[in-house]
Design a protein around this motif. Structure first.
Motif, short mmCIF file in Angstrom:
data_model
loop_
_atom_site.label_atom_id
_atom_site.label_comp_id
_atom_site.label_asym_id
_atom_site.label_seq_id
_atom_site.Cartn_x
_atom_site.Cartn_y
_atom_site.Cartn_z
N LEU A 1 0.82 -1.21 0.00
CA LEU A 1 0.00 0.00 0.00
C LEU A 1 0.86 1.26 0.00
N ASN A 2 1.97 1.24 0.73
CA ASN A 2 2.86 2.39 0.72
C ASN A 2 3.46 2.62 -0.66
N ASN B 1 0.54 7.63 -6.57
CA ASN B 1 -0.42 8.56 -5.96
C ASN B 1 -1.81 7.93 -5.92
N PHE B 2 -1.86 6.72 -5.42
CA PHE B 2 -3.08 5.93 -5.47
C PHE B 2 -4.23 6.65 -4.77
N ASN B 3 -5.29 6.94 -5.54
CA ASN B 3 -6.53 7.53 -5.03
C ASN B 3 -6.27 8.80 -4.22
N SER B 4 -5.36 9.63 -4.74
CA SER B 4 -5.02 10.88 -4.06
C SER B 4 -5.70 12.05 -4.76
N ARG B 5 -6.36 12.87 -3.98
CA ARG B 5 -7.00 14.07 -4.50
C ARG B 5 -7.14 15.08 -3.35
N VAL B 6 -7.49 16.29 -3.70
CA VAL B 6 -7.72 17.30 -2.67
C VAL B 6 -8.95 16.89 -1.86
N ARG B 7 -8.80 16.87 -0.54
CA ARG B 7 -9.89 16.42 0.32
C ARG B 7 -11.05 17.42 0.28
N GLN B 8 -12.25 16.88 0.18
CA GLN B 8 -13.44 17.71 0.13
C GLN B 8 -13.68 18.36 1.48
#
Length: 591
Positions: free
Chosen positions: A573-574, A581-588
């Motif tokens: 997972l690391n 950048n697995f499933n990385s986005r700006v947090r809502q």
């Protein structure tokens, strides 16, 4: 009411009748009364009035209370006109002390008992050759009703430990005695370094000086050994030259694809097998493999050992490093710990990461690392030294400060990376080539302008007709490589599976598939194909597939065990987060 309802169907009287039926539904009289009420009379109408149903139930109850049980009263004669019993009704008898129920159907008497034992079901696993009868399997039968349950998960975290750990006084001795009194060989490490990188060559030279000083045999390729000796002056009796042991039957240059008869092909195969060395106890290979480079170096290490593979410790030195969890400054410590040379339980050093780390089994204190020797140490005369026998005072407490620890309870976590056993078979059934594949097998159209035309089978059952640019057969380790780029699933390395991912199929319904590891997949080029196909194993060893040739793919019996920095899930997972950048986005943000 006859035939037609003379009021609202949900009247109070009907609610009363239906409630009475629900209460008395477990009695035999209720069943008979329902059958009688629904039986058409002679005039052809149905009497379904609540008064008629309740009257029938009351009369049946009075007859049952006034009746005196006699011998044989529980026997019931079933003919064509009498109604059957309710399915699932356990209270079909008026007396609970009767264990058996006798029924006569068409003149034959049947006996049913609720206490008779059932036959015992037995489970076994069956493979391609035989069934594993009598051996423990994952599934088990529980209870007298043959309930099938799982004994536990299909996979888990694999860990290893050394049965015998040398003490400090034994380190540096020429021979160590095992439990049987025989001489125990010193630990050995095969060191592989990425080519063309002078920085990594210097790091490897310093590591070799550290490890040989601890009486650890270092196996090097002749070219690498010559470079270290020439540029860095690294030379020791513990440095051995490594020559890979070829496993009989593996490789791809022993048979010519065309121009030979079947007898000539077999004769050439036997000659080729004579060139292989046997892997006996006299030269069983290293205890550990250390790769200093990228993921490609790990795949190269896999090709060196087509059979059994020693544990591999991967140190990052490439561009991405998805499968290399260790850093260069941790290299010597990690090798010593993986070899289990010392076990210092009194140290309280923390792990690499700040704070207590998670380890399988609930432990938070892993194994202490092996003390190392600084390659820059010089004596009073200004000459560099090596070897513990010359400096027994090296084990002072000021030197016993390991840089880090990993593992759990003196055990090292492993990822058992599945490999594929792949064979190219011609029309006559002769194996042209055989490879053990760590990532994937790719069958494509090669240089042909036409689509690849393949007939694929799973356990000799037709799977599909491939008309595409190609198809990928991937391992879970290879699921993050070519297969992921082609739209395949990302699979945990511990999942025993074979992934089939099409490459640009000329049809909308061909989707990626996942098969269990026990199946045998086979694809061949049909005679009506427009052109030949091509196959590549881990991106190399490309071969042409002529019409009639097939590729057989199945699980290899020899996986590639890679050493984890933490455990197989954490490392995987690391790597996904760090490299992809697995499933990385700006947090809502919150509302």
């Amino acid at each position: 009411m006859r035939r037609h309802f003379s009021g609202h169907p949900l009247s109070i009287s009907y609610y009363f009748a239906i409630s009475y039926l629900v209460i008395a539904a477990t009695s035999k009289s209720a069943t008979q009364c329902l059958a009688f009420a629904f039986r058409p009379p002679s005039v052809g109408s149905y009497d379904l009035s609540p008064r008629r149903i309740v009257s029938c139930l009351c009369e049946s109850k009075q007859k049952r209370e006034s009746a005196v049980p006699e011998s044989g009263a529980d026997d019931e004669v079933i003919n064509g006109s009498s109604p059957p019993d309710l399915i699932g009704n356990n209270n079909v008898h008026d007396h609970a002390d009767h264990a058996h129920k006798h029924k006569t159907i068409d003149g034959k008497e049947y006996t049913h008992s609720h206490h008779r034992p059932r036959r015992k079901m037995e489970l076994s696993w069956c493979g391609r050759n035989a069934c594993s009868e009598g051996t423990p399997i994952r599934e088990r039968i529980v209870g007298t009703h043959n309930h099938v349950e799982f004994e536990g998960p299909a996979t888990g975290q694999v860990m290893y430990e050394w049965a015998e750990t040398p003490s400090k006084a034994e380190v540096g001795a020429e021979a160590r005695l095992g439990e049987t009194g025989r001489s125990v060989a010193p630990p050995s490490v095969l060191l592989l370094v990425k080519r063309g990188d002078d920085k990594l060559l210097k790091v490897a030279a310093e590591a070799v000086q550290n490890l040989t000083a601890l009486d650890i045999d270092i196996l090097l390729h002749p070219e690498l050994s010559a470079k270290m000796k020439h540029y860095f002056g690294v030379d020791s009796e513990n440095i051995k030259l490594f020559e890979p042991l070829l496993v009989p039957g593996y490789g791809g240059s022993h048979l010519k694809p065309r121009g030979m008869t079947k007898a000539q092909l077999q004769e050439n195969l036997e000659k080729h097998r004579d060139r292989y060395s046997s892997s006996d106890d006299t030269d069983a290979g290293p205890d550990l493999i250390c790769t200093l480079g990228g993921d490609g170096l790990l795949m190269y290490a896999s090709t060196l050992f087509q059979g059994p593979v020693p544990p591999i410790l991967c140190v990052a030195g490439g561009s991405m490093g998805f499968l290399t969890p260790f850093q260069q400054e941790e290299m010597v410590d990690a090798i010593a710990t993986a070899l289990g040379i010392v076990k210092d339980e009194e140290t309280n050093e923390s792990s690499i990461d700040e704070g207590p780390a998670y380890f399988p089994g609930g432990g938070v204190e892993p194994v202490a690392a092996r003390p190392i020797i600084s390659p820059s140490y010089t004596d009073e005369e200004g000459s560099q030294w090596s070897g513990l026998t010359e400096h027994p005072d090296f084990y002072d407490d000021q030197y016993l400060k390991p840089k880090f620890k990993f593992g759990a309870y003196n055990r090292i976590c492993l990822s058992m990376r599945m490999r594929l056993d792949c064979r190219i078979v011609n029309r006559e059934g002769v194996v042209r080539a055989r490879f053990s594949v760590l990532n994937e097998v790719v069958i494509d159209r090669g240089s042909s302008p036409y689509l690849a035309n393949l007939e694929c089978f799973c356990d000799d059952v037709h799977l599909t007709t491939v008309q595409a640019d190609g198809v990928i057969f991937s391992t879970p380790s290879g699921s993050t490589a070519y297969s992921m780029s082609a739209g395949g699933s990302v699979v945990h390395p511990a999942v025993p599976a074979i992934l089939v991912t099409p490459i640009c199929p000329h049809v909308l319904s061909f989707r990626p598939m996942v098969f269990p590891d026990h199946v045998v997949l086979r694809c061949y080029v049909p005679d009506d194909a427009r052109a030949d196909a091509s196959v590549a194993f881990d991106g190399k060893a490309r071969r042409e597939l002529h019409r009639g040739d097939s590729v057989q793919i199945q699980m290899s019996a020899h996986p590639v065990p890679t050493i984890n920095r933490m455990d197989h899930s954490s490392d995987w997972l690391n790597s996904l987060k760090r490299n992809f950048n697995f499933n990385s986005r700006v947090r809502q943000g919150p509302l």
